[in-house]
Design a protein around this motif. Structure first.
Motif, PDB file in Angstrom:
ATOM      1  N   VAL A 163       0.836  -1.211   0.000  1.00  0.00           N
ATOM      2  CA  VAL A 163       0.000   0.000   0.000  1.00  0.00           C
ATOM      3  C   VAL A 163       0.863   1.250   0.000  1.00  0.00           C
ATOM      4  O   VAL A 163       0.610   2.200  -0.758  1.00  0.00           O
ATOM      5  CB  VAL A 163      -0.967  -0.015   1.212  1.00  0.00           C
ATOM      6  N   LEU A 164       1.896   1.265   0.835  1.00  0.00           N
ATOM      7  CA  LEU A 164       2.770   2.439   0.905  1.00  0.00           C
ATOM      8  C   LEU A 164       3.528   2.672  -0.399  1.00  0.00           C
ATOM      9  O   LEU A 164       3.678   3.811  -0.853  1.00  0.00           O
ATOM     10  CB  LEU A 164       3.732   2.312   2.078  1.00  0.00           C
ATOM     11  N   LEU A 165       4.014   1.592  -1.016  1.00  0.00           N
ATOM     12  CA  LEU A 165       4.748   1.739  -2.273  1.00  0.00           C
ATOM     13  C   LEU A 165       3.844   2.204  -3.410  1.00  0.00           C
ATOM     14  O   LEU A 165       4.237   3.063  -4.207  1.00  0.00           O
ATOM     15  CB  LEU A 165       5.430   0.422  -2.646  1.00  0.00           C
ATOM     16  N   VAL A 166       2.648   1.642  -3.496  1.00  0.00           N
ATOM     17  CA  VAL A 166       1.725   2.067  -4.552  1.00  0.00           C
ATOM     18  C   VAL A 166       1.334   3.525  -4.342  1.00  0.00           C
ATOM     19  O   VAL A 166       1.297   4.315  -5.296  1.00  0.00           O
ATOM     20  CB  VAL A 166       0.481   1.155  -4.602  1.00  0.00           C
ATOM     21  N   ARG A 167       1.079   3.914  -3.102  1.00  0.00           N
ATOM     22  CA  ARG A 167       0.735   5.312  -2.823  1.00  0.00           C
ATOM     23  C   ARG A 167       1.870   6.241  -3.244  1.00  0.00           C
ATOM     24  O   ARG A 167       1.643   7.260  -3.883  1.00  0.00           O
ATOM     25  CB  ARG A 167       0.436   5.506  -1.343  1.00  0.00           C
ATOM     26  N   SER A 208      10.321  -6.645  -5.566  1.00  0.00           N
ATOM     27  CA  SER A 208       9.826  -5.390  -5.001  1.00  0.00           C
ATOM     28  C   SER A 208      10.983  -4.484  -4.590  1.00  0.00           C
ATOM     29  O   SER A 208      10.967  -3.275  -4.848  1.00  0.00           O
ATOM     30  CB  SER A 208       8.929  -5.677  -3.797  1.00  0.00           C
ATOM     31  N   GLY A 209      11.992  -5.061  -3.974  1.00  0.00           N
ATOM     32  CA  GLY A 209      13.158  -4.280  -3.567  1.00  0.00           C
ATOM     33  C   GLY A 209      13.904  -3.693  -4.751  1.00  0.00           C
ATOM     34  O   GLY A 209      14.318  -2.525  -4.715  1.00  0.00           O
ATOM     35  N   LEU A 210      14.068  -4.485  -5.812  1.00  0.00           N
ATOM     36  CA  LEU A 210      14.761  -3.974  -7.005  1.00  0.00           C
ATOM     37  C   LEU A 210      13.984  -2.835  -7.657  1.00  0.00           C
ATOM     38  O   LEU A 210      14.578  -1.829  -8.074  1.00  0.00           O
ATOM     39  CB  LEU A 210      14.992  -5.112  -7.997  1.00  0.00           C
ATOM     40  N   CYS A 211      12.661  -2.992  -7.751  1.00  0.00           N
ATOM     41  CA  CYS A 211      11.847  -1.906  -8.318  1.00  0.00           C
ATOM     42  C   CYS A 211      11.926  -0.654  -7.445  1.00  0.00           C
ATOM     43  O   CYS A 211      11.973   0.463  -7.966  1.00  0.00           O
ATOM     44  CB  CYS A 211      10.389  -2.348  -8.456  1.00  0.00           C
ATOM     45  N   THR A 212      11.976  -0.841  -6.133  1.00  0.00           N
ATOM     46  CA  THR A 212      12.091   0.302  -5.225  1.00  0.00           C
ATOM     47  C   THR A 212      13.421   1.016  -5.409  1.00  0.00           C
ATOM     48  O   THR A 212      13.476   2.257  -5.429  1.00  0.00           O
ATOM     49  CB  THR A 212      11.943  -0.167  -3.761  1.00  0.00           C
ATOM     50  N   VAL A 213      14.493   0.273  -5.559  1.00  0.00           N
ATOM     51  CA  VAL A 213      15.811   0.877  -5.773  1.00  0.00           C
ATOM     52  C   VAL A 213      15.824   1.683  -7.067  1.00  0.00           C
ATOM     53  O   VAL A 213      16.310   2.830  -7.095  1.00  0.00           O
ATOM     54  CB  VAL A 213      16.922  -0.203  -5.776  1.00  0.00           C
ATOM     55  N   VAL A 214      15.277   1.120  -8.138  1.00  0.00           N
ATOM     56  CA  VAL A 214      15.221   1.854  -9.408  1.00  0.00           C
ATOM     57  C   VAL A 214      14.380   3.117  -9.249  1.00  0.00           C
ATOM     58  O   VAL A 214      14.769   4.198  -9.711  1.00  0.00           O
ATOM     59  CB  VAL A 214      14.665   0.953 -10.540  1.00  0.00           C
ATOM     60  N   HIS A 215      13.243   2.995  -8.571  1.00  0.00           N
ATOM     61  CA  HIS A 215      12.378   4.156  -8.323  1.00  0.00           C
ATOM     62  C   HIS A 215      13.137   5.241  -7.562  1.00  0.00           C
ATOM     63  O   HIS A 215      13.078   6.427  -7.926  1.00  0.00           O
ATOM     64  CB  HIS A 215      11.142   3.709  -7.540  1.00  0.00           C
ATOM     65  N   LEU A 216      13.859   4.840  -6.530  1.00  0.00           N
ATOM     66  CA  LEU A 216      14.608   5.824  -5.743  1.00  0.00           C
ATOM     67  C   LEU A 216      15.724   6.465  -6.554  1.00  0.00           C
ATOM     68  O   LEU A 216      15.958   7.675  -6.453  1.00  0.00           O
ATOM     69  CB  LEU A 216      15.172   5.167  -4.485  1.00  0.00           C
ATOM     70  N   LEU A 217      16.421   5.671  -7.349  1.00  0.00           N
ATOM     71  CA  LEU A 217      17.514   6.232  -8.161  1.00  0.00           C
ATOM     72  C   LEU A 217      17.005   7.197  -9.224  1.00  0.00           C
ATOM     73  O   LEU A 217      17.661   8.190  -9.526  1.00  0.00           O
ATOM     74  CB  LEU A 217      18.306   5.101  -8.817  1.00  0.00           C
ATOM     75  N   LEU A 218      15.841   6.937  -9.773  1.00  0.00           N
ATOM     76  CA  LEU A 218      15.306   7.797 -10.830  1.00  0.00           C
ATOM     77  C   LEU A 218      14.636   9.061 -10.292  1.00  0.00           C
ATOM     78  O   LEU A 218      14.667  10.093 -10.948  1.00  0.00           O
ATOM     79  CB  LEU A 218      14.292   7.020 -11.674  1.00  0.00           C
ATOM     80  N   ALA A 230       5.072  -0.596  -9.656  1.00  0.00           N
ATOM     81  CA  ALA A 230       5.525  -1.969  -9.886  1.00  0.00           C
ATOM     82  C   ALA A 230       6.082  -2.581  -8.601  1.00  0.00           C
ATOM     83  O   ALA A 230       5.861  -3.765  -8.322  1.00  0.00           O
ATOM     84  CB  ALA A 230       6.583  -1.989 -10.983  1.00  0.00           C
ATOM     85  N   ALA A 231       6.791  -1.784  -7.818  1.00  0.00           N
ATOM     86  CA  ALA A 231       7.318  -2.274  -6.541  1.00  0.00           C
ATOM     87  C   ALA A 231       6.172  -2.665  -5.617  1.00  0.00           C
ATOM     88  O   ALA A 231       6.218  -3.703  -4.955  1.00  0.00           O
ATOM     89  CB  ALA A 231       8.191  -1.209  -5.882  1.00  0.00           C
ATOM     90  N   GLY A 232       5.132  -1.847  -5.588  1.00  0.00           N
ATOM     91  CA  GLY A 232       3.962  -2.167  -4.772  1.00  0.00           C
ATOM     92  C   GLY A 232       3.252  -3.412  -5.266  1.00  0.00           C
ATOM     93  O   GLY A 232       2.775  -4.229  -4.474  1.00  0.00           O
ATOM     94  N   ALA A 233       3.192  -3.582  -6.582  1.00  0.00           N
ATOM     95  CA  ALA A 233       2.552  -4.771  -7.142  1.00  0.00           C
ATOM     96  C   ALA A 233       3.326  -6.036  -6.776  1.00  0.00           C
ATOM     97  O   ALA A 233       2.726  -7.071  -6.452  1.00  0.00           O
ATOM     98  CB  ALA A 233       2.429  -4.637  -8.652  1.00  0.00           C
TER      99      ALA A 233
END
Length: 93
Positions: free
Chosen positions: A27-31, A79-89, A43-46
């Motif tokens: 929920v937090l990642l999708v938000r 989920s962790g990999l998508c979060t890292v990409v999200h944070l880097l971008l 995608a990380a939230g999914a």
């Protein structure tokens, strides 16, 4: 007949806690992905959300121990990999 004690119940409760934690993280990642307009965040939230039903299956001890551990671990790592990409971008400063 062997007495297995409370170990199966403790294992099932641990899988339920894993599923609940994955649901909160999803929920937090999708938000965050929606607020920042990031497909990677969504995608990380999914991927985290995918860990919820897998944990429910694991709590019922339906699949083998190796299969359930592999599936839940794969969803969490994705989920962790998508979060890292999200944070880097989006948070490069």
């Amino acid at each position: 007949m062997s007495d297995r004690g409370l170990q199966p119940e403790r294992t099932a409760l641990a899988w339920q806690r894993t599923g609940l934690a994955a649901a909160v993280v999803a929920v937090l990642l999708v938000r965050d992905g929606v607020v920042h307009g990031s497909a990677w965040g969504i995608a990380a939230g999914a991927c985290a959300a995918l860990a919820v039903p897998l944990s429910a299956l694991a709590a019922r001890a339906t699949p083998s121990a190796w299969t359930r551990l592999t599936l839940v671990t794969g969803a969490v790592v994705a989920s962790g990999l998508c979060t890292v990409v999200h944070l880097l971008l989006h948070y490069d400063g």
